[in-house]
Design a protein around this motif. Structure first.
Motif, PDB file in Angstrom:
ATOM      1  N   ARG A 129      25.882  45.477  12.033  1.00 10.09           N
ATOM      2  CA  ARG A 129      27.284  45.437  12.454  1.00 10.09           C
ATOM      3  C   ARG A 129      27.398  45.123  13.942  1.00 10.09           C
ATOM      4  NH1 ARG A 129      27.925  49.832   8.723  1.00 10.09           N
ATOM      5  NH2 ARG A 129      27.562  51.338  10.408  1.00 10.09           N
ATOM      6  N   LEU A 130      26.473  45.675  14.725  1.00  9.87           N
ATOM      7  CA  LEU A 130      26.478  45.420  16.163  1.00  9.87           C
ATOM      8  C   LEU A 130      26.198  43.953  16.453  1.00  9.87           C
ATOM      9  CD1 LEU A 130      26.625  46.463  19.057  1.00  9.87           C
ATOM     10  CD2 LEU A 130      24.187  47.026  18.913  1.00  9.87           C
TER      11      LEU A 130
ATOM     12  N   ASP B  78      26.681  41.419  14.381  1.00  8.82           N
ATOM     13  CA  ASP B  78      27.838  40.653  13.907  1.00  8.82           C
ATOM     14  C   ASP B  78      28.954  40.673  14.948  1.00  8.82           C
ATOM     15  OD1 ASP B  78      26.432  40.287  11.586  1.00  8.82           O
ATOM     16  OD2 ASP B  78      27.628  41.668  10.372  1.00  8.82           O
ATOM     17  N   ARG B  79      29.211  41.864  15.502  1.00 12.17           N
ATOM     18  CA  ARG B  79      30.290  42.011  16.478  1.00 12.17           C
ATOM     19  C   ARG B  79      29.983  41.239  17.758  1.00 12.17           C
ATOM     20  NH1 ARG B  79      30.680  47.016  16.126  1.00 12.17           N
ATOM     21  NH2 ARG B  79      29.489  47.720  17.935  1.00 12.17           N
ATOM     22  N   ARG B  80      28.734  41.301  18.213  1.00 16.47           N
ATOM     23  CA  ARG B  80      28.360  40.579  19.433  1.00 16.47           C
ATOM     24  C   ARG B  80      28.481  39.075  19.235  1.00 16.47           C
ATOM     25  NH1 ARG B  80      22.923  43.897  21.408  1.00 16.47           N
ATOM     26  NH2 ARG B  80      24.024  45.663  22.373  1.00 16.47           N
TER      27      ARG B  80
ATOM     28  N   ALA C  27      30.164  36.643  11.524  1.00 15.09           N
ATOM     29  CA  ALA C  27      31.001  36.528  12.718  1.00 15.09           C
ATOM     30  C   ALA C  27      32.136  35.536  12.489  1.00 15.09           C
ATOM     31  CB  ALA C  27      30.149  36.088  13.908  1.00 15.09           C
TER      32      ALA C  27
ATOM     33  N   ALA D 286      30.454  37.532  17.111  1.00 15.02           N
ATOM     34  CA  ALA D 286      31.887  37.223  17.045  1.00 15.02           C
ATOM     35  C   ALA D 286      32.496  37.229  18.443  1.00 15.02           C
ATOM     36  CB  ALA D 286      32.602  38.228  16.145  1.00 15.02           C
ATOM     37  N   ASP D 287      32.090  38.190  19.276  1.00  9.01           N
ATOM     38  CA  ASP D 287      32.617  38.277  20.641  1.00  9.01           C
ATOM     39  C   ASP D 287      32.275  37.022  21.446  1.00  9.01           C
ATOM     40  OD1 ASP D 287      33.651  40.771  20.141  1.00  9.01           O
ATOM     41  OD2 ASP D 287      32.045  41.875  21.140  1.00  9.01           O
TER      42      ASP D 287
ATOM     43  N   GLU E  83      40.986  36.612  12.108  1.00  9.69           N
ATOM     44  CA  GLU E  83      41.780  36.671  13.339  1.00  9.69           C
ATOM     45  C   GLU E  83      42.568  35.387  13.575  1.00  9.69           C
ATOM     46  OE1 GLU E  83      39.162  37.658  16.547  1.00  9.69           O
ATOM     47  OE2 GLU E  83      38.311  39.391  15.505  1.00  9.69           O
TER      48      GLU E  83
ATOM     49  N   THR F 144      24.225  36.390  10.228  1.00 10.41           N
ATOM     50  CA  THR F 144      25.029  37.030  11.272  1.00 10.41           C
ATOM     51  C   THR F 144      26.134  36.091  11.747  1.00 10.41           C
ATOM     52  OG1 THR F 144      23.218  38.439  12.038  1.00 10.41           O
ATOM     53  CG2 THR F 144      24.966  37.965  13.618  1.00 10.41           C
TER      54      THR F 144
ATOM     55  N   ARG G 152      34.231  34.002  20.003  1.00  9.84           N
ATOM     56  CA  ARG G 152      35.642  34.186  20.355  1.00  9.84           C
ATOM     57  C   ARG G 152      35.878  33.839  21.823  1.00  9.84           C
ATOM     58  NH1 ARG G 152      35.773  39.124  19.840  1.00  9.84           N
ATOM     59  NH2 ARG G 152      36.377  39.330  17.638  1.00  9.84           N
TER      60      ARG G 152
ATOM     61  N   GLN H 292      34.847  36.985  10.354  1.00 13.01           N
ATOM     62  CA  GLN H 292      35.702  37.888  11.129  1.00 13.01           C
ATOM     63  C   GLN H 292      36.717  37.096  11.947  1.00 13.01           C
ATOM     64  OE1 GLN H 292      33.668  40.853  13.533  1.00 13.01           O
ATOM     65  NE2 GLN H 292      35.352  40.909  15.012  1.00 13.01           N
TER      66      GLN H 292
END
Length: 242
Positions: free
Chosen positions: A21-22, A24-26, A65, A28-29, A72, A61, A32, A68
């Protein structure tokens, strides 16, 4: 399997899920950030293999991302075969800004009922930062401070669901601004509008605060729609505040 071994296995699986999850979030960040900074323009094709190499993560990953970011509204999957940065349109701009106006209008109304003396000092300090950035010609910084000011007013509303929806819609606003080359027509007017909004909130004038917040968004969407119709080619005048 022995209870102790099962416990260790579950702990390991939980750790692996958290790590995924970390990652994936990184990922996506980072993607983005590239989109909101204009590095990846509207319509740009996004290749999973290329992004995987650049971000040094697996394709799985990257795929998570992108999914996600699709939620958005920043990317889209075309015919289930490829990804690309979402496009922009005057219809999108109108929908986004009418929502933003409604959210910020409500936020300003609620903030006017909650604002304290310390809150007022904070809002005026942000407005001063905005003025200094404009006077010094730091227009990109001014844009960020502008968003910070509106976020501060939303925070004073003490309404978490409102704040969550506002964060989402502001991201869409930033995307359209970047893709269109949006800049205010008149920075003097921008400063005056924000000052009036802040003083209405501080004075506890809920009706006026809501009206000013909505009017501010109405004016911006007209300029943004004009730029989008022109393909983002027209650049507004960068007037410094005196």
């Amino acid at each position: 399997m022995a209870p102790l071994a099962m416990s260790r296995l579950m702990t390991k699986l939980t750790s692996l899920k958290s790590e995924k999850r970390l990652l994936d979030r990184r990922a996506a960040d980072q993607i983005r950030s590239h989109i909101l900074e204009g590095v990846l323009p509207a319509g740009e094709r996004l290749l999973e293999t290329q992004l995987s190499e650049e971000l040094e993560v697996s394709r799985g990953t990257v795929r998570s991302a992108l999914a996600q970011l699709a939620n958005e509204g920043l990317v889209q999957q075309v015919a289930f075969t490829r990804w690309e940065v979402s496009g922009t349109s005057t219809v999108d701009a109108w929908e986004i800004y009418t929502l933003r106006g409604a959210l910020e209008g409500l936020g300003a109304r609620l903030a006017a009922a909650n604002v304290s003396e310390i809150d007022g000092m904070r809002l005026r300090a942000i407005a001063d930062d905005l003025l200094h950035a404009i006077r010094e010609g730091r227009f990109q910084d001014a844009t960020g401070i502008d968003f910070d000011l509106h976020a501060a007013i939303i925070e004073l509303a003490r309404h978490e669901r409102l704040a969550e929806q506002h964060r989402f819609i502001v991201q869409q606003v930033r995307f359209h601004m970047v893709q269109s080359g949006f800049l205010p027509n008149d920075y003097e007017e921008l400063i005056a509008e924000h000052k009036a909004l802040i003083e209405a909130v501080i004075a506890g004038d809920a009706d006026r605060a809501e009206k000013l917040a909505r009017n501010h968004n109405d004016a911006e969407v007209k300029l943004l729609a004009k730029l989008l119709k022109q393909g983002g080619s027209a650049k507004p005048t960068r007037e410094k505040a005196s």
